[in-house]
Design an enzyme around this catalytic site. Structure first.
Site, PDB file in Angstrom:
ATOM      1  N   ASN A 212       0.666  -1.180  -0.081  1.00 57.90           N
ATOM      2  CA  ASN A 212       0.008  -0.170   0.049  1.00 57.90           C
ATOM      3  C   ASN A 212       0.812   1.111   0.082  1.00 57.90           C
ATOM      4  OD1 ASN A 212       0.550   0.836   2.881  1.00 57.90           O
ATOM      5  ND2 ASN A 212      -0.334  -1.264   3.320  1.00 57.90           N
ATOM      6  N   ASP A 281      -4.201  -6.352   4.811  1.00 58.53           N
ATOM      7  CA  ASP A 281      -5.300  -7.452   5.394  1.00 58.53           C
ATOM      8  C   ASP A 281      -5.067  -8.733   4.852  1.00 58.53           C
ATOM      9  OD1 ASP A 281      -6.406  -5.601   7.445  1.00 58.53           O
ATOM     10  OD2 ASP A 281      -7.463  -4.666   5.710  1.00 58.53           O
ATOM     11  N   LYS A 291       9.661 -16.498 -10.733  1.00 55.27           N
ATOM     12  CA  LYS A 291       8.985 -15.521 -11.270  1.00 55.27           C
ATOM     13  C   LYS A 291       7.819 -16.164 -12.048  1.00 55.27           C
ATOM     14  CE  LYS A 291       9.323 -11.615 -14.181  1.00 55.27           C
ATOM     15  NZ  LYS A 291       9.923 -11.369 -15.478  1.00 55.27           N
ATOM     16  N   PHE A 325      -4.551   3.117  14.867  1.00 51.04           N
ATOM     17  CA  PHE A 325      -4.846   4.210  13.691  1.00 51.04           C
ATOM     18  C   PHE A 325      -6.010   3.747  12.737  1.00 51.04           C
ATOM     19  CE2 PHE A 325      -1.875   7.826  13.086  1.00 51.04           C
ATOM     20  CZ  PHE A 325      -1.168   7.394  14.116  1.00 51.04           C
ATOM     21  N   LYS A 339     -13.658   0.542  15.434  1.00 51.46           N
ATOM     22  CA  LYS A 339     -12.311  -0.144  15.629  1.00 51.46           C
ATOM     23  C   LYS A 339     -11.721   0.023  16.940  1.00 51.46           C
ATOM     24  CE  LYS A 339     -11.375   0.365  10.774  1.00 51.46           C
ATOM     25  NZ  LYS A 339     -10.491   1.126   9.754  1.00 51.46           N
ATOM     26  N   LYS A 343     -11.364  -3.655  18.907  1.00 55.63           N
ATOM     27  CA  LYS A 343      -9.786  -4.138  19.073  1.00 55.63           C
ATOM     28  C   LYS A 343      -9.335  -3.825  20.660  1.00 55.63           C
ATOM     29  CE  LYS A 343      -8.928  -3.365  14.290  1.00 55.63           C
ATOM     30  NZ  LYS A 343      -7.687  -3.504  13.237  1.00 55.63           N
TER      31      LYS A 343
HETATM   32  N1  CTP Z   1      -4.148  -3.605  11.919  1.00 60.00           N
HETATM   33  C1  CTP Z   1      -3.203  -4.541  12.450  1.00 60.00           C
HETATM   34  N2  CTP Z   1      -3.393  -5.733  11.786  1.00 60.00           N
HETATM   35  C2  CTP Z   1      -3.940  -5.872  10.575  1.00 60.00           C
HETATM   36  C3  CTP Z   1      -4.876  -4.724  10.094  1.00 60.00           C
HETATM   37  C4  CTP Z   1      -4.731  -3.540  10.709  1.00 60.00           C
HETATM   38  O1  CTP Z   1      -2.598  -4.462  13.253  1.00 60.00           O
HETATM   39  N3  CTP Z   1      -3.944  -7.062  10.046  1.00 60.00           N
HETATM   40  C5  CTP Z   1      -4.099  -2.143  12.795  1.00 60.00           C
HETATM   41  C6  CTP Z   1      -3.508  -0.992  11.915  1.00 60.00           C
HETATM   42  O2  CTP Z   1      -2.073  -1.006  12.328  1.00 60.00           O
HETATM   43  C7  CTP Z   1      -4.200   0.015  12.631  1.00 60.00           C
HETATM   44  C8  CTP Z   1      -5.559  -0.511  12.898  1.00 60.00           C
HETATM   45  O3  CTP Z   1      -5.606  -1.811  12.743  1.00 60.00           O
HETATM   46  O4  CTP Z   1      -3.875   0.781  13.785  1.00 60.00           O
HETATM   47  C9  CTP Z   1      -6.797  -0.212  11.939  1.00 60.00           C
HETATM   48  O5  CTP Z   1      -6.173  -0.539  10.544  1.00 60.00           O
HETATM   49  P1  CTP Z   1      -7.305  -0.319   9.517  1.00 60.00           P
HETATM   50  O6  CTP Z   1      -6.518  -0.659   8.272  1.00 60.00           O
HETATM   51  O7  CTP Z   1      -7.664   1.112   9.378  1.00 60.00           O
HETATM   52  O8  CTP Z   1      -8.492  -0.980   9.624  1.00 60.00           O
HETATM   53  P2  CTP Z   1      -8.740  -2.634   9.641  1.00 60.00           P
HETATM   54  O9  CTP Z   1      -8.956  -3.049  11.103  1.00 60.00           O
HETATM   55  O10 CTP Z   1      -7.845  -3.174   8.658  1.00 60.00           O
HETATM   56  O11 CTP Z   1     -10.290  -2.633   9.011  1.00 60.00           O
HETATM   57  P3  CTP Z   1     -10.753  -2.303   7.737  1.00 60.00           P
HETATM   58  O12 CTP Z   1     -10.133  -3.070   6.596  1.00 60.00           O
HETATM   59  O13 CTP Z   1     -12.333  -2.711   7.565  1.00 60.00           O
HETATM   60  O14 CTP Z   1     -10.774  -0.670   7.318  1.00 60.00           O
END
Ligand code: CTP
Length: 403
Positions: A212, A281, A291, A325, A339, A343
């Site tokens: 990302n 995610d 490759k 975050f 969240k 969490k």
């Molecule tokens: N986070 C994490 N591990 C993951 C995904 C997210 O620790 N596999 C943490 C990020 O570091 C951040 C928080 O969770 O502090 C929120 O991440 P975000 O990407 O905004 O949200 P998600 O929980 O992934 O939810 P969504 O995809 O529905 O927005």
């Protein structure tokens, strides 16, 4: 120029007779760029390496040298210089000058000013490594540290005298951290913090990956801010092109699974965890060993879910303060609150990832802080460094409320 911790600070820079004296020219420029007023006091040795004229031009101020310069006699320079400054930074500091400080000698202007000063003194030794490691110098450094002077450890490496070892004047970023730390309240002293930063990379084959746009800037700013406030910081970072902050333990990871391992193995020892990383995610269900070729390729990508690291921490936490975050493009506050609860967090930092001046890659951010108690604080548009400081103001308040 945006305000920095040094804006308006009056800094007296002492320059001694080391070959590293030429680096003091950049120190003057860098301090001024950050808004500090700089007065240079150069020892007789220092003046043989760099002309006081150079320092006068760079500092746009009078340069002081001799103790008994007749034109200054009526101003009692050693007392007034000591009185008029917020900090004395000695860079480079030679073995000779450090020895003077250690025994309280006042036989040149710089040592007399330091003896007469009650402002903070930061000393950056720079000398041949045998001179630096000699017990006499080490005893002197221990002594001046006991006086409350801040001693910045020199770098190791090849020196002008062709010897290798400790004694090189550290990089500007290290000197700046020491200077800023002196002006920063040490309200995270004694606290251990874990910060995560950057993106993760999820490999598809040896050359391709899913990732990302996270640059890591916010997480690195958080790690530096926590270090400046006296915290002991471990920074777990995904791949970033950033210089790691000084005096922070850096653990580099690539994938979400590696980040999970690094974070979970440190979690129990931590007081505060800030999960700023943009964790993928999902990962490709399989990583091809070679490759992938386009001929006959399966154009669909099968994904597997990564574990949610923050959720795992929320389930495991005992007394830790846990900050997450939420990078959102819509329904920011609702998503943040969801969240935070899901969490088990103490605070969530909600940011908009779509603006030009906020979120990924930019140097500024505009975030809203939501605490477990339901307090909502909207911050203005700030640099990521300022945002990091504002986040820790809130974290310190949470810590004060009992961890
Ligand atoms: N986070 C994490 N591990 C993951 C995904 C997210 O620790 N596999 C943490 C990020 O570091 C951040 C928080 O969770 O502090 C929120 O991440 P975000 O990407 O905004 O949200 P998600 O929980 O992934 O939810 P969504 O995809 O529905 O927005």
């Amino acid at each position: 120029m945006l305000a920095s911790a040094l804006t308006g600070k009056k800094i007296l820079l002492g320059v001694c007779g080391s070959i590293a004296a030429y680096k003091a020219c950049d120190i003057v420029r860098n301090l001024r760029k950050l808004g500090a007023e700089v007065t240079v006091v150069v020892t007789s040795g220092g003046a043989r390496f760099v002309s006081p004229l150079t320092f006068a031009a760079l500092s746009a101020a009078k340069v002081y040298g001799g103790m008994f310069d007749e034109q200054d006699a009526h101003t009692i320079p050693h007392i007034n210089l000591a009185r008029d400054h917020d900090m004395i930074l000695v860079a480079p500091a030679t073995a000779q000058t450090i020895a003077r400080f250690a025994v309280g000698m006042a036989d040149d202007l710089l040592s007399a000013v330091v003896l007469a000063a009650d402002c903070p003194v930061v000393v950056c030794p720079a000398m041949n490594s045998k001179m630096f490691t000699h017990p006499a110098t080490q005893v002197n450094l221990t002594k001046i540290a006991a006086f409350g002077y801040h001693v910045v450890q020199p770098d190791s490496g090849l020196m002008a005298c062709k010897e290798e070892g400790p004694g090189r004047l550290p990089e500007w970023s290290v000197i700046l951290s020491a200077v800023e730390k002196v002006f920063t309240p040490q309200d995270l002293a004694g606290k251990r913090l874990l910060i995560t930063a950057g993106p993760t990379e999820e490999p598809l084959d040896p050359v391709r990956y899913l990732s990302n746009r996270s640059s890591g800037k916010m997480g690195y700013a958080l790690a530096r801010a926590a270090m400046l406030r006296g915290g002991e910081v471990v920074l777990v970072s995904g791949p970033c092109n950033l210089e790691p902050p000084a005096n922070v333990e850096l653990i580099q990871v690539r994938t979400a699974q590696e980040m999970y391992g690094a974070v979970l193995s440190h979690f129990d020892d931590m007081d505060i965890v800030v999960k700023c990383a943009a964790v993928s995610d999902f990962r490709p269900a399989r990583c091809a060993p070679e490759k992938l070729k386009k001929e006959g390729a399966d154009v669909r990508l099968e994904l597997a879910a990564n574990r949610d690291i923050l959720r795992a921490l929320g389930e495991r936490k005992k007394s830790q303060i846990l900050v997450g975050f939420a990078a959102e493009s819509e329904n920011h506050l609702e998503e943040g609150k969801r969240k935070l609860a899901a969490k088990n967090l103490d605070m969530i930092v909600v940011n908009d990832i779509q603006g030009e001046t906020t979120g990924f890659q930019s140097d500024t951010n505009k975030v809203t802080l939501v605490t477990r108690g339901g307090e909502i604080k909207e911050l203005e548009l700030l640099t990521k460094e300022q945002t990091a400081m504002a986040i820790f103001d809130e974290v310190v308040a949470l810590v004060g409320g009992g961890m």
